[in-house]
Design a protein around this motif. Structure first.
Motif, PDB file in Angstrom:
ATOM      1  N   VAL A 276       6.238   6.447   6.003  1.00 45.38           N
ATOM      2  CA  VAL A 276       4.784   7.316   5.638  1.00 45.38           C
ATOM      3  C   VAL A 276       4.239   7.149   4.555  1.00 45.38           C
ATOM      4  CG1 VAL A 276       4.564   9.978   5.282  1.00 45.38           C
ATOM      5  CG2 VAL A 276       5.900   9.639   7.345  1.00 45.38           C
ATOM      6  N   VAL A 277       3.136   6.375   4.284  1.00 42.46           N
ATOM      7  CA  VAL A 277       2.178   6.477   3.187  1.00 42.46           C
ATOM      8  C   VAL A 277       2.216   7.572   2.343  1.00 42.46           C
ATOM      9  CG1 VAL A 277       1.025   5.422   1.887  1.00 42.46           C
ATOM     10  CG2 VAL A 277       2.124   4.524   3.746  1.00 42.46           C
ATOM     11  N   PRO A 278       2.545   8.356   1.462  1.00 46.29           N
ATOM     12  CA  PRO A 278       1.926  10.046   0.428  1.00 46.29           C
ATOM     13  C   PRO A 278       0.415   9.874   0.453  1.00 46.29           C
ATOM     14  CG  PRO A 278       3.073   9.007  -0.463  1.00 46.29           C
ATOM     15  CD  PRO A 278       3.346   7.647  -0.256  1.00 46.29           C
ATOM     16  N   GLU A 279       0.009  10.835   1.194  1.00 44.34           N
ATOM     17  CA  GLU A 279      -1.060  11.463   1.505  1.00 44.34           C
ATOM     18  C   GLU A 279      -2.010  11.083  -0.073  1.00 44.34           C
ATOM     19  OE1 GLU A 279      -2.110  14.954   3.388  1.00 44.34           O
ATOM     20  OE2 GLU A 279      -4.256  14.571   2.750  1.00 44.34           O
ATOM     21  N   GLY A 280      -2.947  10.054   0.086  1.00 46.08           N
ATOM     22  CA  GLY A 280      -3.845   9.340  -0.973  1.00 46.08           C
ATOM     23  C   GLY A 280      -3.655   8.996  -1.829  1.00 46.08           C
ATOM     24  N   LEU A 281      -2.635   7.411  -1.423  1.00 44.57           N
ATOM     25  CA  LEU A 281      -2.028   7.046  -1.976  1.00 44.57           C
ATOM     26  C   LEU A 281      -2.705   5.832  -1.939  1.00 44.57           C
ATOM     27  CD1 LEU A 281       0.822   6.150  -3.581  1.00 44.57           C
ATOM     28  CD2 LEU A 281       1.348   4.323  -2.267  1.00 44.57           C
ATOM     29  N   THR A 282      -3.081   5.118  -3.138  1.00 43.23           N
ATOM     30  CA  THR A 282      -3.812   4.066  -3.676  1.00 43.23           C
ATOM     31  C   THR A 282      -3.410   3.239  -5.383  1.00 43.23           C
ATOM     32  OG1 THR A 282      -5.856   2.901  -4.145  1.00 43.23           O
ATOM     33  CG2 THR A 282      -5.642   5.543  -4.679  1.00 43.23           C
ATOM     34  N   PHE A 283      -3.004   1.662  -4.210  1.00 41.93           N
ATOM     35  CA  PHE A 283      -2.837   0.815  -5.301  1.00 41.93           C
ATOM     36  C   PHE A 283      -4.187  -0.533  -5.270  1.00 41.93           C
ATOM     37  CE2 PHE A 283       1.748   0.973  -3.737  1.00 41.93           C
ATOM     38  CZ  PHE A 283       2.117   2.121  -4.990  1.00 41.93           C
TER      39      PHE A 283
END
Lengths: 343, 343, 343
Positions: free
Chosen positions: C174-181
């Protein structure tokens, strides 16, 4: 002019004077986290904001014994820097929970003096108050210490020994405003035992042991801004050991007592306390308790348990004093306090 | 491709380049609590939000030396990972208080280079800036270190030695915006001595000692994200000791200096500093100070005291150097700084 | 009636039952500061609120491994108080970031049981969930432990061995909600290496070492309210050493792995883990990693790296097992996890 604080000596105290102690302190989540890192603290009310709110509090307060340390620590430079021994405590009452963001300060009224017959020292009784930023007293207690005289020829003050209650009565205890155990979750708290499950005379061996280290007790003692040299400077004793702050032993014993007293959530009153023998790095602290008394408070569902809490280093549990009436050498602490718990 | 950071070597620096250091950090009440657990920190302005507000600040800031450690720690992987020695500090100025919630990052400009005559190493001068989340510089200072060359045959850079002030003048110091000592409470602060009570040339023995432990200095050094191996890895030295971060000694000495300099609240300027001898676990740190200079700031009621702060392990106070002009073996730190205090 | 918790024994578990663990905990900046003091933690996402916000999160979360410790610690009194060995982990997933102010609790479902052939103990498999104050599961994982029987004559339960994935697939993470690199700052993060720079099979020696101390591991273990006696009581072993909590080694190894894996910011999945050999005070922990697999997540720019993380005390890096297939004596930890990093 000497700038450093030499501390007060016996002849510097006057019955009736009030000493305002230095260095107010704002507490935060940092103090709570450190308390949980330094001691096996598990009482749910002091661990979880949600649990505390379900009990009617604003949030999880600073552990009661930590609050005691903060208030106590400030008194050291004025009361016990030249103390030979910390002799006793009485009439300690926790009056208000302390929340992150609160700022504490301390003051002490000298309420008794008695010079020792050797003329070299005397006993000083003080009533110390901890006050928050709204000038509310959050904690008060009496302690007495034996203090050196600076000048043995100094005039002996009139002896005045304060009358102190041997133990607080339940009516002396203050239940935190709003406290309710109506929605108390025993599973989350860790044990099913409620007030009605404890009998007067019952003893509990708290089983677990903690071997203490120099780094830990120094961090704890500094956190409370307690400056007594003996806790920090290994060159003061021939064996290179530092004498561990008695309050470190109180916190260790109280938090170990979770195992068997998980629902004795709140420390509300301190009746008496003796640091029976010193604690040093390498000692393994264990604890046992005895139920001394039980009472109902004026808040429905909130019971009070009067407990003896004993910290030991070795020795069998439930042994306290020898035939000579003196504490056995493995007994470090004999504390008498009132705890509040769900009925 | 090697993924780990080998650090920079002498030939990797160029005068005029700016190095942006990694790992920004947000500070909270946790850092403050840990600072108070690791050091006997008692200056009231850094202990109480109420005291700080009475002095015109928003809240109690992060201790100035802790702020220095945060900014300094970030520079280690880029500046001193291959350093042989930390040679000196100059022109350090604290420009803005740091409050819980602030995020700090660091950058360093290379301002000087000089290869050693042995061709194996050289001296690197950097001016390091600590910046907060609003891009305000909160601290800047110069330090110089001796750094190994990777390749002894690498070309020697042109020598450039920066001109540095031997000491800041009072006009260089920045008084925190809004600071006032008009309502200063000397009782809460812990001592009655104000700026006017200190004389140039006066020396103060801070009396108290702290014996240091491995666990403590490692926790402190890690807290500032200082990664220098020698502080953590006991296998690097034959005696199994870890070299204690010089900043640990600075913090210990500065906080011990409360006893005699309780009102020297704010560290505003760093003139010079020498880590004269190493500190190891088991050493008992004591401190003494000497008043080097006095000046009035441009803010009424706020005085500046220029202080020499010396940390020792044994030896008599007020002894610094031998007849050969070298630091005596018991002297660990000789720091020259400006403090702000009520006049 | 005995008031203290004797812990559960093998015959006390039933497949399908859910155990709600005690002592919920609210985390604050204090836990984060302590984590950074106890371990060389430098991953920028867990150090800086500003960095975390630039990556789309609300603030800097509690370190993923710290979150694991909080959830795990609560299970100890119910699962591993009478455990002989912690045998393995599987299917661990971090589902939600944990922010200061969040309150965590844990529960475990018994998903497998198998009595040992000696009839004296058995293996218990549990799936543990950590839940926040909004009843959101923040973490879940399977672990299995060997637990003593109270009564060797107790009836053996039906054997049920759960089917567990040898490793999570990228779609399980699960990628944390809102995560962006998208706005990722490699300079602030500390290293230039992105997901595409790592090759399957690549090994990384993380170089740095930390010699561990009793005071530190006890503080860490207590902070997570882990009560297992062997970590605290030096009288339980003849050599007076305390067995260090395996999670302390995990945290040390993971934070040491910053040096070479600075951009492997987020621990998203735990595939497997073995505490191969015990760790004691005085051991110097080093770490190496091996890239086991690579995958793209469903979020553009967010890659997943499957890593083997090995903690050692001495010995050459990249050596793991002997010819007999057993872990070499210097290997303390062999962990298999998924990390998220910029592509």
């Amino acid at each position: 002019m000497v700038k450093t604080n030499p501390g007060r000596f016996f002849e510097d105290y006057t019955v009736g004077e009030t000493i305002h102690h230095a260095v107010p302190r704002t507490v935060s989540g940092g103090e709570r986290a450190l308390y949980h890192a330094l001691y096996p603290a598990r009482h749910a009310l002091y661990s979880s904001d949600e649990f505390a709110r379900a009990c009617g509090l604003l949030a999880s307060p600073l552990d009661d014994i930590a609050a005691f340390h903060v208030v106590f620590g400030k008194t050291v430079p004025d009361i016990s820097l030249n103390a030979i021994a910390n002799l006793g405590y009485a009439e300690g009452r926790w009056l208000k929970p302390i929340y992150p963001g609160d700022t504490l300060r301390s003051s002490s009224e000298v309420i008794g003096l008695k010079q020792n017959s050797n003329g070299k020292s005397g006993v000083v009784w003080v009533r110390t108050k901890g006050t928050n930023q709204r000038d509310e007293v959050v904690l008060d207690y009496v302690r007495w210490v034996m203090v050196r005289k600076r000048n043995v020829d100094a005039r002996s003050p009139d002896t005045f020994i304060p009358e102190l209650k041997p133990a607080l009565e339940v009516g002396d205890l203050v239940v935190p405003e709003g406290l309710t155990f109506d929605n108390y979750d025993y599973t989350l708290a860790g044990e099913p035992h409620r007030w009605s499950d404890y009998d007067i005379g019952e003893t509990i061996d708290h089983v677990d042991g903690v071997t203490v280290e120099e780094a830990e007790h120094m961090m704890a003692t500094r956190l409370w801004q307690n400056t007594a040299k003996v806790h920090f400077d290994a060159t003061l004793r021939e064996d290179g050991q530092r004498l561990i702050y008695g309050g470190h032993v109180i916190s260790m014993a109280r938090t170990l007592s979770f195992n068997g007293l998980a629902n004795a959530q709140i420390v509300a009153g301190l009746n008496a306390g003796a640091h029976a023998n010193p604690c040093y790095s390498g000692d393994t602290i264990k604890a046992w308790s005895e139920v001394l008394d039980k009472a109902e408070t004026n808040i429905p569902g909130v019971g009070a348990l009067r407990l003896r809490l004993v910290a030991t280093k070795g020795g069998a549990p439930f042994t306290l004093k020898g035939e000579d009436g003196k504490y056995l050498p493995h007994v470090m602490l004999d504390l008498d306090y009132w705890a509040l718990m769900p009925m």
